[in-house]
Motif scaffolding. Sequence first.
Motif, short mmCIF file in Angstrom:
data_model
loop_
_atom_site.label_atom_id
_atom_site.label_comp_id
_atom_site.label_asym_id
_atom_site.label_seq_id
_atom_site.Cartn_x
_atom_site.Cartn_y
_atom_site.Cartn_z
N SER A 268 0.65 -1.57 0.06
CA SER A 268 0.48 -0.16 -0.24
C SER A 268 0.68 1.06 -0.08
O SER A 268 0.38 2.43 -0.54
CB SER A 268 -0.94 0.16 1.10
N ASP A 289 -5.19 -1.11 -6.11
CA ASP A 289 -5.94 0.32 -6.33
C ASP A 289 -5.22 1.34 -6.10
O ASP A 289 -4.07 2.17 -6.79
CB ASP A 289 -5.79 -0.06 -4.10
N ASP A 291 -5.25 4.27 -5.63
CA ASP A 291 -5.21 5.23 -4.64
C ASP A 291 -4.38 5.03 -3.78
O ASP A 291 -4.33 5.98 -2.82
CB ASP A 291 -6.42 5.95 -4.46
N GLU A 296 2.39 7.55 -5.22
CA GLU A 296 2.92 9.18 -4.42
C GLU A 296 4.07 9.04 -4.56
O GLU A 296 5.21 10.15 -4.75
CB GLU A 296 2.08 9.46 -3.01
#
Length: 324
Positions: A268, A289, A291, A296
């Motif tokens: 994650s 996922d 998101d 980032e």
Amino acid sequence: MSILVYIRNVGGTIKKQSLELCSYAKAMSDKLNLQVVGLVIGEIDQAELETLGKYGMSKILLAGDAQYNKRVNRVYTQIAEQAVNATNASYILFPDNNQGKAIAPRLSVRLKAGFVPQVMDLPESYDPFIVSKRAFTGKALASVQVKTERKIMTPMLNSFGLREAPVDLKIETFAPQIDEPVSRLEIIDKQTNTEGINLADADIVVSGGRGLKAAENFALLEELAQSIGAATACSRPVADDGWRPADEHVGQTGKSIAPNIYFAVGISGAIQHVAGVSGSKCIVAINSDADAPIFEVADYGLVGDAFKIVPELSALFRQFMADK
């Protein structure tokens, strides 16, 4: 005066990180016109030591007594202090790993020397002495000025790289005076994992998280790692659940690594994990996922099913290697 480099002796071998420290010290010495001296503790073959001369080290102090094969940080600190005084070292370099983190701060107190961990590059200037270090778990860089006469640093793995600069190497026996028992502990048994590629030395790391759903699914990552000559790693939940060995856990509470390429599969991207891998040159994230926080910090991202993407990547890499 000199630049003293602590050379990590791993069972009689010298690893890549120590060679990088030599390259770093040689680059400093070219600016300061100082001799680069290495400190090696424990038994080791001369042929292994001679490798250091290829990277700019001109002298080695060898505390090669067999009693020092057992690493005891308080004893190693005493040896390092005596080596600093014997060589009149102004700059002392340690690896940014568990050993460096244990010895460098102790030595800093004993010498009243400024200490800068997680150094990212050569000093910005030498007078005043300013160097950049990693800050906020790798999200920023801080410029630190050190005003003490002696300065201790731990450059991060892969922050500078290997640069050959062959010089004539002289090896001297070093006999420190230790005022306490070398060890109060007895090692009854020692087990070493010799399989696979060592995480600290790996140029490529393939790492998996809970997104792989079960321990047996890590066979996909092992196949990918084999196709590109990579080491395997995992996130903390995976290690905690016993899916992978604890020594593969990377992150803030595990090992900090800085490979050239880091594959994060089904991870994650919690801040604690990113803190341990943010030194990677390139991060490739694979996650279903879109998101997920890992994207980032990733340089490249693949949104999709890892159980389809990873086998395809393995096949492509194998074909690429076969065509070379």
